[in-house]
Design a protein around this motif. Sequence first.
Motif, mmCIF file in Angstrom:
data_model
loop_
_atom_site.group_PDB
_atom_site.id
_atom_site.type_symbol
_atom_site.label_atom_id
_atom_site.label_comp_id
_atom_site.label_asym_id
_atom_site.label_seq_id
_atom_site.Cartn_x
_atom_site.Cartn_y
_atom_site.Cartn_z
ATOM 1 N N LEU A 155 24.656 45.075 6.659
ATOM 2 C CA LEU A 155 24.388 44.389 8.108
ATOM 3 C C LEU A 155 23.575 45.065 9.039
ATOM 4 O O LEU A 155 22.731 44.719 9.689
ATOM 5 N N HIS A 156 23.999 46.536 9.203
ATOM 6 C CA HIS A 156 23.259 47.299 10.099
ATOM 7 C C HIS A 156 21.906 47.746 9.766
ATOM 8 O O HIS A 156 20.844 47.585 10.356
ATOM 9 N N ARG A 157 21.663 47.487 8.212
ATOM 10 C CA ARG A 157 20.160 47.697 7.709
ATOM 11 C C ARG A 157 19.549 46.563 8.033
ATOM 12 O O ARG A 157 18.194 46.984 8.254
ATOM 13 N N ALA A 158 20.120 45.292 8.112
ATOM 14 C CA ALA A 158 19.176 44.076 8.561
ATOM 15 C C ALA A 158 19.098 43.930 9.765
ATOM 16 O O ALA A 158 18.109 43.386 10.369
ATOM 17 N N ILE A 159 20.133 44.103 10.834
ATOM 18 C CA ILE A 159 20.097 43.558 12.394
ATOM 19 C C ILE A 159 20.256 44.972 13.233
ATOM 20 O O ILE A 159 20.193 44.754 14.544
ATOM 21 N N GLY A 160 20.470 46.122 12.689
ATOM 22 C CA GLY A 160 20.503 47.423 13.772
ATOM 23 C C GLY A 160 21.494 47.208 14.819
ATOM 24 O O GLY A 160 22.726 46.929 14.605
ATOM 25 N N LYS A 161 21.091 47.377 15.973
ATOM 26 C CA LYS A 161 22.169 47.581 17.074
ATOM 27 C C LYS A 161 22.567 46.077 17.453
ATOM 28 O O LYS A 161 23.589 46.003 18.170
#
Length: 507
Positions: A231-237
């Motif tokens: 998820l972090h790789r897709a939407i970051g912060k």
Amino acid sequence: MAEKIIILDFGSQVTQLIARRVRELQVYCEIHPYNHIPTIDSSVKGIILSGSPCSVRDEDSPRVDLSLFGELPILGICYGAQLLAHQGGGSVQASQHREYGRAHLTGTKDSILWDEISNSSQVWMSHGDTIMELPSQYEIIGSTESVKVAAFAHTSKPIFGIQFHPEVTHSTEGSIILRNFVVKVCDCTQDWTSDSFVETTVANLKEKLGQDKVVLGLSGGVDSSVAAVLLHRAIGKNLYCIFVDNGLLRKDEFEQVLESYHSLGLNVKGVDSKQRFYDALAGLSDPELKRKAIGKTFIDVFDHEAHAIEGVAWLGQGTIYPDVIESVSVKGPSATIKSHHNVGGLPDFMKLKVVEPLNTLFKDEVRKVGKTLGIPQEILGRHPFPGPGLAIRILGDITPEKVDILQKVDAIFINGLKSEGLYDQVWQAGAILLPIHSVGVMGDERTYEQVVALRAVSSLDGMTADWCHLPYEFLGKISNEIINKVKGVNRVVYDISSKPPATIEWE
């Protein structure tokens, strides 16, 4: 559109094994109950019909309309083969004796299924019915010593039936037979890899979530960690992670895991809620009541923290494929062994949409994806840990004092496994605090203190498990260290029960 194989489940206990074997061929597949057939579109390359505890001769046995699959290749396994024969007009009768165990298959006619298969290949039989007569459109392609119709094929269509189970390891060349069907008959391209999964999933998450905010509860385990990094790789912060200390984690786990998450670049908030969980568990001894109290308290804590983040639209979860499969029953509700903490636990009042990036993966596939994402091995290699934590490893009521004792025992056991190079040979290990006291002698004094059980199992996916034959010298050393260092414990036992009949956890 990604290609896939559809496996129709008729209630066999080993249907998941079929899926695992197909996935090992780098071909994507899905399991669906026979009475909930998905849309058959151009992405579907073939159909596999699973085994079943039922008999096709019974009026209420599970059936499927084969015309739904058009000209697609079909492979019937055990019950699936009997179903093909029965619905085609053949004869299936009760065997004079149950055909169970190893047998040797001889190909009686050339078939694409037998490519690279040795003569007299060992296969595993497990059935009470036998195909006595095939429909006119089928021909025998394989037999064993006692089963004439061990394998058959349609004379003009890519439809096959096999009376044995190629998915189990006892069928020594079963994976080759499945490969011949999936790759050579169904023409699958074998391009479903962890790299392709990450690339496709991240792209889909970006499209699905856009600029929305997602909140995710981290547990410190493999599944939630891999879901978070995806998820972090897709939407970051826009991903907000919450790690709750419920007072039931392993010794020093809260601080250690929190530090590892920060090193991955995740936006994580640690929440100390130990006392709140202890209060909710006070006086509860029944394992289901403990699970429900922990689940409700976690939701209350998580809901409070999620509402502190403005504009959250999604709840991220680390649900994996076995969770999804086990939450869908083939023939009505199944017996509840224990309540599940991943599926169906979201209360309506949270009003969040759910995103589950791992819900098509088995546990070993999650680890492969985690490796592709660069997640450290100390996270990926961690043993599974139950959602309710040490609460279900303390038999009886929960107190902070009991948790402290078990955390110390558990730490000695787990650290010992690591220092002796045994940790990676074990699928899951832990200690259980028993609700009994035993007499002991320390020095010249009589003691009357608690008993702990050590548990270590080997498994592929937790569905079945064998107890680990840890070296006696190691067990003796760990027992001695526990009794000498953990005040309140004077006896250590080792659990040598396999699953089934026992479960991995005691509660």
